[in-house]
Motif scaffolding. Sequence first.
Motif, PDB file in Angstrom:
ATOM      1  N   ALA A 176       0.819  -1.214   0.000  1.00  0.00           N
ATOM      2  CA  ALA A 176       0.000   0.000   0.000  1.00  0.00           C
ATOM      3  C   ALA A 176       0.851   1.262   0.000  1.00  0.00           C
ATOM      4  O   ALA A 176       0.394   2.329  -0.421  1.00  0.00           O
ATOM      5  N   LEU A 177       2.097   1.138   0.464  1.00  0.00           N
ATOM      6  CA  LEU A 177       3.020   2.268   0.472  1.00  0.00           C
ATOM      7  C   LEU A 177       4.040   2.198  -0.659  1.00  0.00           C
ATOM      8  O   LEU A 177       4.656   3.206  -0.995  1.00  0.00           O
ATOM      9  N   GLY A 178       4.235   0.999  -1.206  1.00  0.00           N
ATOM     10  CA  GLY A 178       5.322   0.818  -2.152  1.00  0.00           C
ATOM     11  C   GLY A 178       6.669   0.979  -1.466  1.00  0.00           C
ATOM     12  O   GLY A 178       7.642   1.416  -2.083  1.00  0.00           O
ATOM     13  N   ALA A 179       6.726   0.644  -0.193  1.00  0.00           N
ATOM     14  CA  ALA A 179       7.942   0.826   0.597  1.00  0.00           C
ATOM     15  C   ALA A 179       7.945  -0.188   1.731  1.00  0.00           C
ATOM     16  O   ALA A 179       7.019  -0.997   1.860  1.00  0.00           O
ATOM     17  N   ARG A 180       8.979  -0.131   2.550  1.00  0.00           N
ATOM     18  CA  ARG A 180       9.094  -1.028   3.694  1.00  0.00           C
ATOM     19  C   ARG A 180       8.941  -0.265   5.001  1.00  0.00           C
ATOM     20  O   ARG A 180       9.359   0.888   5.110  1.00  0.00           O
ATOM     21  N   ILE A 181       8.332  -0.934   5.961  1.00  0.00           N
ATOM     22  CA  ILE A 181       8.241  -0.436   7.321  1.00  0.00           C
ATOM     23  C   ILE A 181       9.193  -1.273   8.174  1.00  0.00           C
ATOM     24  O   ILE A 181       9.241  -2.503   8.043  1.00  0.00           O
ATOM     25  N   HIS A 182       9.934  -0.605   9.043  1.00  0.00           N
ATOM     26  CA  HIS A 182      10.943  -1.293   9.858  1.00  0.00           C
ATOM     27  C   HIS A 182      10.489  -1.321  11.313  1.00  0.00           C
ATOM     28  O   HIS A 182      10.673  -0.339  12.044  1.00  0.00           O
ATOM     29  N   PRO A 183       9.890  -2.438  11.755  1.00  0.00           N
ATOM     30  CA  PRO A 183       9.430  -2.526  13.150  1.00  0.00           C
ATOM     31  C   PRO A 183      10.590  -2.664  14.112  1.00  0.00           C
ATOM     32  O   PRO A 183      11.618  -3.266  13.788  1.00  0.00           O
ATOM     33  N   HIS A 184      10.433  -2.081  15.288  1.00  0.00           N
ATOM     34  CA  HIS A 184      11.418  -2.218  16.356  1.00  0.00           C
ATOM     35  C   HIS A 184      11.004  -3.359  17.268  1.00  0.00           C
ATOM     36  O   HIS A 184       9.861  -3.819  17.258  1.00  0.00           O
ATOM     37  N   TYR A 185      11.938  -3.792  18.107  1.00  0.00           N
ATOM     38  CA  TYR A 185      11.650  -4.819  19.102  1.00  0.00           C
ATOM     39  C   TYR A 185      10.513  -4.352  20.003  1.00  0.00           C
ATOM     40  O   TYR A 185      10.500  -3.223  20.498  1.00  0.00           O
ATOM     41  N   THR A 234      -1.519  13.703  13.543  1.00  0.00           N
ATOM     42  CA  THR A 234      -0.967  13.480  14.877  1.00  0.00           C
ATOM     43  C   THR A 234      -1.117  12.002  15.200  1.00  0.00           C
ATOM     44  O   THR A 234      -2.227  11.472  15.188  1.00  0.00           O
ATOM     45  N   ALA A 235       0.005  11.344  15.438  1.00  0.00           N
ATOM     46  CA  ALA A 235       0.013   9.914  15.784  1.00  0.00           C
ATOM     47  C   ALA A 235       0.303   9.775  17.267  1.00  0.00           C
ATOM     48  O   ALA A 235       1.198  10.443  17.795  1.00  0.00           O
ATOM     49  N   THR A 236      -0.453   8.917  17.937  1.00  0.00           N
ATOM     50  CA  THR A 236      -0.279   8.760  19.383  1.00  0.00           C
ATOM     51  C   THR A 236       0.072   7.328  19.750  1.00  0.00           C
ATOM     52  O   THR A 236      -0.288   6.380  19.050  1.00  0.00           O
ATOM     53  N   ASP A 237       0.757   7.192  20.864  1.00  0.00           N
ATOM     54  CA  ASP A 237       1.014   5.877  21.459  1.00  0.00           C
ATOM     55  C   ASP A 237       1.465   6.109  22.890  1.00  0.00           C
ATOM     56  O   ASP A 237       1.932   7.206  23.225  1.00  0.00           O
ATOM     57  N   MET A 238       1.303   5.082  23.722  1.00  0.00           N
ATOM     58  CA  MET A 238       1.759   5.159  25.108  1.00  0.00           C
ATOM     59  C   MET A 238       3.114   4.503  25.295  1.00  0.00           C
ATOM     60  O   MET A 238       3.770   4.678  26.316  1.00  0.00           O
ATOM     61  N   ASP A 239       3.544   3.704  24.333  1.00  0.00           N
ATOM     62  CA  ASP A 239       4.766   2.919  24.456  1.00  0.00           C
ATOM     63  C   ASP A 239       5.941   3.673  23.849  1.00  0.00           C
ATOM     64  O   ASP A 239       5.890   4.094  22.685  1.00  0.00           O
ATOM     65  N   GLN A 240       7.016   3.853  24.624  1.00  0.00           N
ATOM     66  CA  GLN A 240       8.156   4.620  24.142  1.00  0.00           C
ATOM     67  C   GLN A 240       8.840   3.952  22.955  1.00  0.00           C
ATOM     68  O   GLN A 240       9.354   4.632  22.062  1.00  0.00           O
ATOM     69  N   ARG A 241       8.855   2.627  22.930  1.00  0.00           N
ATOM     70  CA  ARG A 241       9.449   1.937  21.778  1.00  0.00           C
ATOM     71  C   ARG A 241       8.663   2.244  20.505  1.00  0.00           C
ATOM     72  O   ARG A 241       9.225   2.471  19.437  1.00  0.00           O
ATOM     73  N   ALA A 242       7.326   2.231  20.620  1.00  0.00           N
ATOM     74  CA  ALA A 242       6.489   2.517  19.459  1.00  0.00           C
ATOM     75  C   ALA A 242       6.682   3.953  18.989  1.00  0.00           C
ATOM     76  O   ALA A 242       6.745   4.215  17.778  1.00  0.00           O
ATOM     77  N   ILE A 243       6.781   4.888  19.922  1.00  0.00           N
ATOM     78  CA  ILE A 243       6.971   6.292  19.548  1.00  0.00           C
ATOM     79  C   ILE A 243       8.275   6.463  18.780  1.00  0.00           C
ATOM     80  O   ILE A 243       8.315   7.114  17.720  1.00  0.00           O
ATOM     81  N   ALA A 244       9.352   5.859  19.285  1.00  0.00           N
ATOM     82  CA  ALA A 244      10.639   5.952  18.594  1.00  0.00           C
ATOM     83  C   ALA A 244      10.581   5.270  17.235  1.00  0.00           C
ATOM     84  O   ALA A 244      11.125   5.774  16.240  1.00  0.00           O
ATOM     85  N   CYS A 245       9.912   4.123  17.184  1.00  0.00           N
ATOM     86  CA  CYS A 245       9.798   3.370  15.930  1.00  0.00           C
ATOM     87  C   CYS A 245       9.031   4.174  14.885  1.00  0.00           C
ATOM     88  O   CYS A 245       9.451   4.284  13.727  1.00  0.00           O
ATOM     89  N   ALA A 246       7.890   4.737  15.275  1.00  0.00           N
ATOM     90  CA  ALA A 246       7.075   5.507  14.334  1.00  0.00           C
ATOM     91  C   ALA A 246       7.847   6.715  13.820  1.00  0.00           C
ATOM     92  O   ALA A 246       7.834   7.006  12.610  1.00  0.00           O
ATOM     93  N   ARG A 247       8.502   7.421  14.699  1.00  0.00           N
ATOM     94  CA  ARG A 247       9.260   8.602  14.264  1.00  0.00           C
ATOM     95  C   ARG A 247      10.342   8.221  13.267  1.00  0.00           C
ATOM     96  O   ARG A 247      10.544   8.913  12.258  1.00  0.00           O
ATOM     97  N   GLU A 248      11.040   7.115  13.534  1.00  0.00           N
ATOM     98  CA  GLU A 248      12.109   6.688  12.637  1.00  0.00           C
ATOM     99  C   GLU A 248      11.552   6.287  11.272  1.00  0.00           C
ATOM    100  O   GLU A 248      12.103   6.672  10.223  1.00  0.00           O
ATOM    101  N   ASN A 249      10.468   5.523  11.252  1.00  0.00           N
ATOM    102  CA  ASN A 249       9.878   5.102   9.985  1.00  0.00           C
ATOM    103  C   ASN A 249       9.358   6.288   9.178  1.00  0.00           C
ATOM    104  O   ASN A 249       9.569   6.372   7.963  1.00  0.00           O
ATOM    105  N   LEU A 250       8.657   7.190   9.845  1.00  0.00           N
ATOM    106  CA  LEU A 250       8.062   8.323   9.133  1.00  0.00           C
ATOM    107  C   LEU A 250       9.133   9.253   8.581  1.00  0.00           C
ATOM    108  O   LEU A 250       8.986   9.788   7.475  1.00  0.00           O
ATOM    109  N   ALA A 251      10.229   9.415   9.316  1.00  0.00           N
ATOM    110  CA  ALA A 251      11.334  10.226   8.806  1.00  0.00           C
ATOM    111  C   ALA A 251      11.967   9.566   7.588  1.00  0.00           C
ATOM    112  O   ALA A 251      12.258  10.230   6.581  1.00  0.00           O
ATOM    113  N   ALA A 252      12.165   8.256   7.662  1.00  0.00           N
ATOM    114  CA  ALA A 252      12.785   7.540   6.546  1.00  0.00           C
ATOM    115  C   ALA A 252      11.920   7.593   5.295  1.00  0.00           C
ATOM    116  O   ALA A 252      12.433   7.605   4.167  1.00  0.00           O
ATOM    117  N   LEU A 253      10.598   7.628   5.476  1.00  0.00           N
ATOM    118  CA  LEU A 253       9.678   7.668   4.340  1.00  0.00           C
ATOM    119  C   LEU A 253       9.428   9.080   3.828  1.00  0.00           C
ATOM    120  O   LEU A 253       8.709   9.267   2.838  1.00  0.00           O
TER     121      LEU A 253
END
Length: 392
Positions: A176-185, A234-253
């Motif tokens: 759907a994006l024509g790209a890859r998403i990189h999930p964190h642990y 505006t994307a929200t999450d309570m988990d710090q790992r998810a917040i870091a992961c989302a920011r990294e993916n969105l910046a890369a894209l």
Amino acid sequence: MSDRTSTQATTSPVEPARISWVEHGSPRSALWRSESGWPPPAAVLLGSDDLTAEKAFRLASAGTAILWTGDFHNARQLLSAMGRRLADSPRPRNDNITAAFHRSREDALRRATILGMLLVPLSADGTIPLRRSPDIRLAAVHAWGPVREASVLSLRELLGVIGAEEWRTTGVPVPALGARIHPHYGVFSPVRGEYLDLVATAPLLPDAVTAFDIGTGTGVLSAILASRGIRSITATDMDQRAIACARENLAALGFADAVTVVEADLFPDGRADIVACNPPWIPAVPKTATDFAVYDDEGRMLAGFLSGLAGHLTPHGEGWLVISDIAERLGLRSRGDLLDAIENAGLTVIARMDTRPTHARATDATDPLYAARASEVTSLWRLAAKPAAVPA
């Protein structure tokens, strides 16, 4: 094998739990790591390459942990051999799908408990002090932050850290994006593409410019909305790992300017034209670290999203609820329950888009939940706030 010894978890909110054992007649201890929050085992023995799978399985089944001192690859083979000795509970002829679900969860918990008894050490520099062990220093930092103290964890959990690092490196393709998403642990990987396709194809309001992505995880829904032209998300999450992961993916894209990722319990302040949420689909209590993305204790996230949605929509805005009907097919929630929750939240259904899953388990007839998985439907519910009642 060595002497048997006892260990106790530290219950202080300040001091982390530690595990203790006896090695060469001397007491030893280390930091205890458990992503699921399990306490350290009550008894620990040392094990090496001469330990048979049968004996290891008997010890683990009885609650005795095995701290491995031998070859790393042999430990992996031992874990696999122990797993082969675990048989699922027999299913009665008259078993219904709900009972089968609960039995499968009991089996999964038993498997996790027994296989989690094979432990490995981690040195203070983030290396594994075992022969033929892989270099996991970067994976360890990504999973836990800087490693500064020797620790012990289950081999099963360590393999999860290693696998997560591989996913983080290679990414998950998202057509759907024509790209890859990189999930964190520790962050749910968007491997089921059918629900992403729904978000990519749902009709957009012509003047939609703002969106909220509730429980963003990897940021994949925000990325899809941004790729469709939503300029302020505006994307929200309570988990710090998810917040870091989302920011990294969105910046890369290239979507960092369009999406702001914030820590919030469900909704941020304000209103949006599109408010999207893909909550965990099954209303059951999470029991292991991998459960939290799938199981929503008593449906709390779903209930919270629905009850707060109307107050966060613009006058012509839509809520996009992405959810499977697997809970209905397992007898854990009815369609009526969902419709009542929508009605009670002051919402109305504009439309619903449905799709079928394509993952391998949907066609695995040996799965005890095959009847539910084979007929599962994933939906995007387009919801709107009901007009306020006009006073007489």
